[in-house]
Scaffold this motif. Structure first.
Motif, PDB file in Angstrom:
ATOM      1  N   PHE A 156      24.203 -17.619 -44.847  1.00  0.00           N
ATOM      2  CA  PHE A 156      24.081 -18.551 -45.964  1.00  0.00           C
ATOM      3  C   PHE A 156      25.374 -18.635 -46.777  1.00  0.00           C
ATOM      4  CE2 PHE A 156      19.301 -18.097 -45.689  1.00  0.00           C
ATOM      5  CZ  PHE A 156      19.089 -19.432 -45.377  1.00  0.00           C
ATOM      6  N   ALA A 157      26.182 -17.595 -46.740  1.00  0.00           N
ATOM      7  CA  ALA A 157      27.474 -17.652 -47.430  1.00  0.00           C
ATOM      8  C   ALA A 157      28.411 -18.641 -46.747  1.00  0.00           C
ATOM      9  CB  ALA A 157      28.107 -16.262 -47.470  1.00  0.00           C
ATOM     10  N   GLU A 158      28.247 -18.788 -45.436  1.00  0.00           N
ATOM     11  CA  GLU A 158      29.133 -19.662 -44.665  1.00  0.00           C
ATOM     12  C   GLU A 158      28.568 -21.067 -44.472  1.00  0.00           C
ATOM     13  OE1 GLU A 158      29.711 -17.527 -41.048  1.00  0.00           O
ATOM     14  OE2 GLU A 158      31.097 -16.067 -41.938  1.00  0.00           O
ATOM     15  N   HIS A 159      27.229 -21.206 -44.567  1.00  0.00           N
ATOM     16  CA  HIS A 159      26.605 -22.504 -44.311  1.00  0.00           C
ATOM     17  C   HIS A 159      25.492 -22.755 -45.326  1.00  0.00           C
ATOM     18  CE1 HIS A 159      28.661 -22.473 -40.413  1.00  0.00           C
ATOM     19  NE2 HIS A 159      28.203 -21.239 -40.256  1.00  0.00           N
ATOM     20  N   ARG A 160      25.380 -24.005 -45.761  1.00  0.00           N
ATOM     21  CA  ARG A 160      24.310 -24.363 -46.698  1.00  0.00           C
ATOM     22  C   ARG A 160      22.945 -24.266 -46.023  1.00  0.00           C
ATOM     23  NH1 ARG A 160      22.222 -29.504 -48.810  1.00  0.00           N
ATOM     24  NH2 ARG A 160      21.507 -29.180 -50.950  1.00  0.00           N
ATOM     25  N   GLU A 161      22.900 -24.592 -44.736  1.00  0.00           N
ATOM     26  CA  GLU A 161      21.680 -24.497 -43.949  1.00  0.00           C
ATOM     27  C   GLU A 161      21.972 -23.712 -42.677  1.00  0.00           C
ATOM     28  OE1 GLU A 161      19.442 -28.701 -45.061  1.00  0.00           O
ATOM     29  OE2 GLU A 161      20.687 -28.596 -43.261  1.00  0.00           O
ATOM     30  N   ILE A 162      20.961 -22.992 -42.194  1.00  0.00           N
ATOM     31  CA  ILE A 162      21.122 -22.263 -40.942  1.00  0.00           C
ATOM     32  C   ILE A 162      19.947 -22.590 -40.018  1.00  0.00           C
ATOM     33  CG2 ILE A 162      22.422 -20.382 -41.996  1.00  0.00           C
ATOM     34  CD1 ILE A 162      19.888 -18.674 -41.896  1.00  0.00           C
ATOM     35  N   LEU A 163      20.165 -22.388 -38.724  1.00  0.00           N
ATOM     36  CA  LEU A 163      19.097 -22.564 -37.746  1.00  0.00           C
ATOM     37  C   LEU A 163      18.273 -21.292 -37.665  1.00  0.00           C
ATOM     38  CD1 LEU A 163      20.849 -24.388 -34.763  1.00  0.00           C
ATOM     39  CD2 LEU A 163      19.132 -25.339 -36.302  1.00  0.00           C
ATOM     40  N   TRP A 164      16.953 -21.468 -37.463  1.00  0.00           N
ATOM     41  CA  TRP A 164      16.062 -20.316 -37.353  1.00  0.00           C
ATOM     42  C   TRP A 164      15.024 -20.586 -36.276  1.00  0.00           C
ATOM     43  CZ3 TRP A 164      17.355 -16.064 -39.979  1.00  0.00           C
ATOM     44  CH2 TRP A 164      16.492 -14.966 -39.892  1.00  0.00           C
ATOM     45  N   LYS A 165      14.629 -19.543 -35.584  1.00  0.00           N
ATOM     46  CA  LYS A 165      13.616 -19.681 -34.541  1.00  0.00           C
ATOM     47  C   LYS A 165      12.314 -20.199 -35.132  1.00  0.00           C
ATOM     48  CE  LYS A 165      11.245 -17.081 -30.907  1.00  0.00           C
ATOM     49  NZ  LYS A 165      11.149 -15.793 -30.178  1.00  0.00           N
ATOM     50  N   GLN A 166      11.729 -21.195 -34.466  1.00  0.00           N
ATOM     51  CA  GLN A 166      10.474 -21.782 -34.931  1.00  0.00           C
ATOM     52  C   GLN A 166       9.361 -21.432 -33.951  1.00  0.00           C
ATOM     53  OE1 GLN A 166      10.559 -26.010 -35.493  1.00  0.00           O
ATOM     54  NE2 GLN A 166       8.377 -26.157 -35.898  1.00  0.00           N
ATOM     55  N   ASP A 197      11.448 -28.643 -35.057  1.00  0.00           N
ATOM     56  CA  ASP A 197      11.332 -29.035 -33.641  1.00  0.00           C
ATOM     57  C   ASP A 197      12.677 -29.437 -33.045  1.00  0.00           C
ATOM     58  OD1 ASP A 197       8.511 -28.620 -33.605  1.00  0.00           O
ATOM     59  OD2 ASP A 197       8.262 -30.516 -34.657  1.00  0.00           O
ATOM     60  N   ILE A 198      13.689 -28.626 -33.322  1.00  0.00           N
ATOM     61  CA  ILE A 198      15.025 -28.870 -32.791  1.00  0.00           C
ATOM     62  C   ILE A 198      15.154 -28.166 -31.441  1.00  0.00           C
ATOM     63  CG2 ILE A 198      17.497 -28.551 -33.191  1.00  0.00           C
ATOM     64  CD1 ILE A 198      16.808 -28.315 -36.205  1.00  0.00           C
ATOM     65  N   PRO A 199      15.418 -28.902 -30.356  1.00  0.00           N
ATOM     66  CA  PRO A 199      15.621 -28.239 -29.061  1.00  0.00           C
ATOM     67  C   PRO A 199      16.827 -27.299 -29.144  1.00  0.00           C
ATOM     68  CG  PRO A 199      15.307 -30.606 -28.787  1.00  0.00           C
ATOM     69  CD  PRO A 199      15.511 -30.363 -30.254  1.00  0.00           C
ATOM     70  N   TYR A 200      16.622 -26.055 -28.790  1.00  0.00           N
ATOM     71  CA  TYR A 200      17.704 -25.076 -28.932  1.00  0.00           C
ATOM     72  C   TYR A 200      17.421 -23.916 -27.988  1.00  0.00           C
ATOM     73  CZ  TYR A 200      21.095 -21.984 -31.255  1.00  0.00           C
ATOM     74  OH  TYR A 200      22.153 -21.146 -31.536  1.00  0.00           O
ATOM     75  N   THR A 201      18.351 -23.632 -27.108  1.00  0.00           N
ATOM     76  CA  THR A 201      18.168 -22.562 -26.130  1.00  0.00           C
ATOM     77  C   THR A 201      19.149 -21.434 -26.412  1.00  0.00           C
ATOM     78  OG1 THR A 201      17.454 -24.146 -24.443  1.00  0.00           O
ATOM     79  CG2 THR A 201      18.142 -21.967 -23.688  1.00  0.00           C
ATOM     80  N   ILE A 209      15.156 -17.992 -27.903  1.00  0.00           N
ATOM     81  CA  ILE A 209      14.800 -19.159 -28.708  1.00  0.00           C
ATOM     82  C   ILE A 209      14.763 -20.395 -27.812  1.00  0.00           C
ATOM     83  CG2 ILE A 209      15.429 -20.614 -30.673  1.00  0.00           C
ATOM     84  CD1 ILE A 209      16.965 -18.262 -31.828  1.00  0.00           C
ATOM     85  N   SER A 210      13.691 -21.171 -27.928  1.00  0.00           N
ATOM     86  CA  SER A 210      13.604 -22.439 -27.206  1.00  0.00           C
ATOM     87  C   SER A 210      13.384 -23.610 -28.157  1.00  0.00           C
ATOM     88  CB  SER A 210      12.457 -22.394 -26.190  1.00  0.00           C
ATOM     89  OG  SER A 210      11.227 -22.132 -26.840  1.00  0.00           O
ATOM     90  N   ARG A 211      13.092 -23.297 -29.427  1.00  0.00           N
ATOM     91  CA  ARG A 211      12.856 -24.336 -30.429  1.00  0.00           C
ATOM     92  C   ARG A 211      13.288 -23.776 -31.775  1.00  0.00           C
ATOM     93  NH1 ARG A 211       7.264 -26.300 -32.801  1.00  0.00           N
ATOM     94  NH2 ARG A 211       6.770 -24.154 -32.288  1.00  0.00           N
ATOM     95  N   ALA A 212      13.958 -24.600 -32.576  1.00  0.00           N
ATOM     96  CA  ALA A 212      14.502 -24.102 -33.839  1.00  0.00           C
ATOM     97  C   ALA A 212      14.173 -25.048 -34.985  1.00  0.00           C
ATOM     98  CB  ALA A 212      16.015 -23.926 -33.729  1.00  0.00           C
ATOM     99  N   MET A 213      14.369 -24.529 -36.193  1.00  0.00           N
ATOM    100  CA  MET A 213      14.237 -25.332 -37.404  1.00  0.00           C
ATOM    101  C   MET A 213      15.435 -25.037 -38.293  1.00  0.00           C
ATOM    102  SD  MET A 213      11.208 -23.186 -39.317  1.00  0.00           S
ATOM    103  CE  MET A 213      11.355 -21.418 -39.628  1.00  0.00           C
ATOM    104  N   LYS A 214      15.727 -25.946 -39.216  1.00  0.00           N
ATOM    105  CA  LYS A 214      16.784 -25.718 -40.193  1.00  0.00           C
ATOM    106  C   LYS A 214      16.157 -25.283 -41.507  1.00  0.00           C
ATOM    107  CE  LYS A 214      20.573 -28.729 -38.683  1.00  0.00           C
ATOM    108  NZ  LYS A 214      21.413 -29.905 -39.044  1.00  0.00           N
ATOM    109  N   ILE A 215      16.748 -24.250 -42.116  1.00  0.00           N
ATOM    110  CA  ILE A 215      16.269 -23.792 -43.417  1.00  0.00           C
ATOM    111  C   ILE A 215      17.431 -23.754 -44.399  1.00  0.00           C
ATOM    112  CG2 ILE A 215      14.306 -22.510 -42.506  1.00  0.00           C
ATOM    113  CD1 ILE A 215      15.931 -19.954 -42.696  1.00  0.00           C
TER     114      ILE A 215
END
Length: 268
Positions: A156-166, A197-201, A209-215
């Motif tokens: 979070f220090a480097e990015h306003r949003e990060i990807l996370w496993k959904q 529901d972001i496709p992410y492998t 991880i096969s599906r991600a979300m942004k938080i």
């Protein structure tokens, strides 16, 4: 022998949980079985839980007493694993591959039952006009984060949003509270879900991880503010997978914010 007092207590706890988290009151569709109670979605009317009183021998148990049970929908692989443990059975009078029966006699603790209700609710929810949200609006989730595998603070220090496993049916607008596992064992971050529901492998031997979300980070807390001990007072004894935040904890946080008692928390 069946512990009827314990069963009534667990039945009541299940019904109270459904009301507090989903604003659901049970209905009684069978005149012949007035004690049977069905928990339904308000929007699509699908069942996500059924409480019944049945003879123990119907489940293959060895006496003639009756017992309270709860049927919930479950991921097939997870359900197969559960059925190898005490207190879990193939679903009584329902699809065995999609539903499971849980004893409400104290064999299974309520802290294990509540996440199963959450899973069943998610699996039976429809998209509809609400985008899949509950009738009560956006949900609050507690999600585990292992500091050995990812430095959330640095992310979070480097990015306003990060990807996370959904994993669960989490939707845009939901809030997620990241619970840092051992050695921290406390909730440190409140985030808002901004995309799902972001496709992410990704796979590295520890995480797949096969599906991600942004938080997006909303709020940070000192480890002493929401430690595991405080979570246990609200029925959260462990966080091994995403689970809905108990209504009692959510209400407590609302009171804290409304009274501006920031304690050790730092608003970002």
């Amino acid at each position: 022998m069946s512990d009827r007092k314990g069963e009534k207590s667990l039945r009541g706890a299940v019904l109270e949980y459904a009301w507090q988290n989903y604003k659901t009151r049970p209905d009684h569709p069978w005149i012949k079985y007035p004690d049977y109670e069905v928990l339904r979605h308000e929007d699509n009317r699908k069942w996500f839980g059924v409480i019944m009183t049945v003879l123990r021998k119907r489940l293959g148990l060895d006496d003639e007493d009756d017992i309270d049970i709860l049927n919930v929908k479950c991921d097939p692989m997870f359900g197969a694993a559960l059925k190898s443990g005490d207190g879990f059975f193939p679903a009584y009078h329902m699809q065995h591959d999609r539903w499971i029966t849980v004893l409400l006699d104290g064999t299974v603790a309520k802290e294990k039952i509540f996440p199963l209700i959450d899973m069943s609710f998610d699996l039976t929810s429809g998209s509809g006009k609400s985008g899949g949200k509950t009738a009560a609006g956006p949900s609050d989730w507690i999600i585990p984060a292992n500091p050995k595998y990812y430095d959330v603070g640095r992310g979070f220090a480097e990015h306003r949003e990060i990807l996370w496993k959904q994993r669960n049916k989490i939707f845009v607008g939901d809030d997620v509270y990241l619970y840092m596992t051992a050695p921290i064992q406390a909730i440190l971050y409140k985030c808002e879900v901004t995309e799902t529901d972001i496709p992410y492998t990704f796979e590295d031997g520890n995480i797949k991880i096969s599906r991600a979300m942004k938080i997006r980070l909303i709020e940070t807390f000192d480890p002493s503010f929401l430690p595991v001990g405080r979570l246990k007072t609200h029925g959260v004894s462990s966080v091994r997978s995403p689970r809905r935040m108990p209504a009692s904890l959510r209400d407590e946080l609302d009171v804290w914010r409304n009274n501006e008692h920031n304690g050790e928390g730092v608003t970002t």
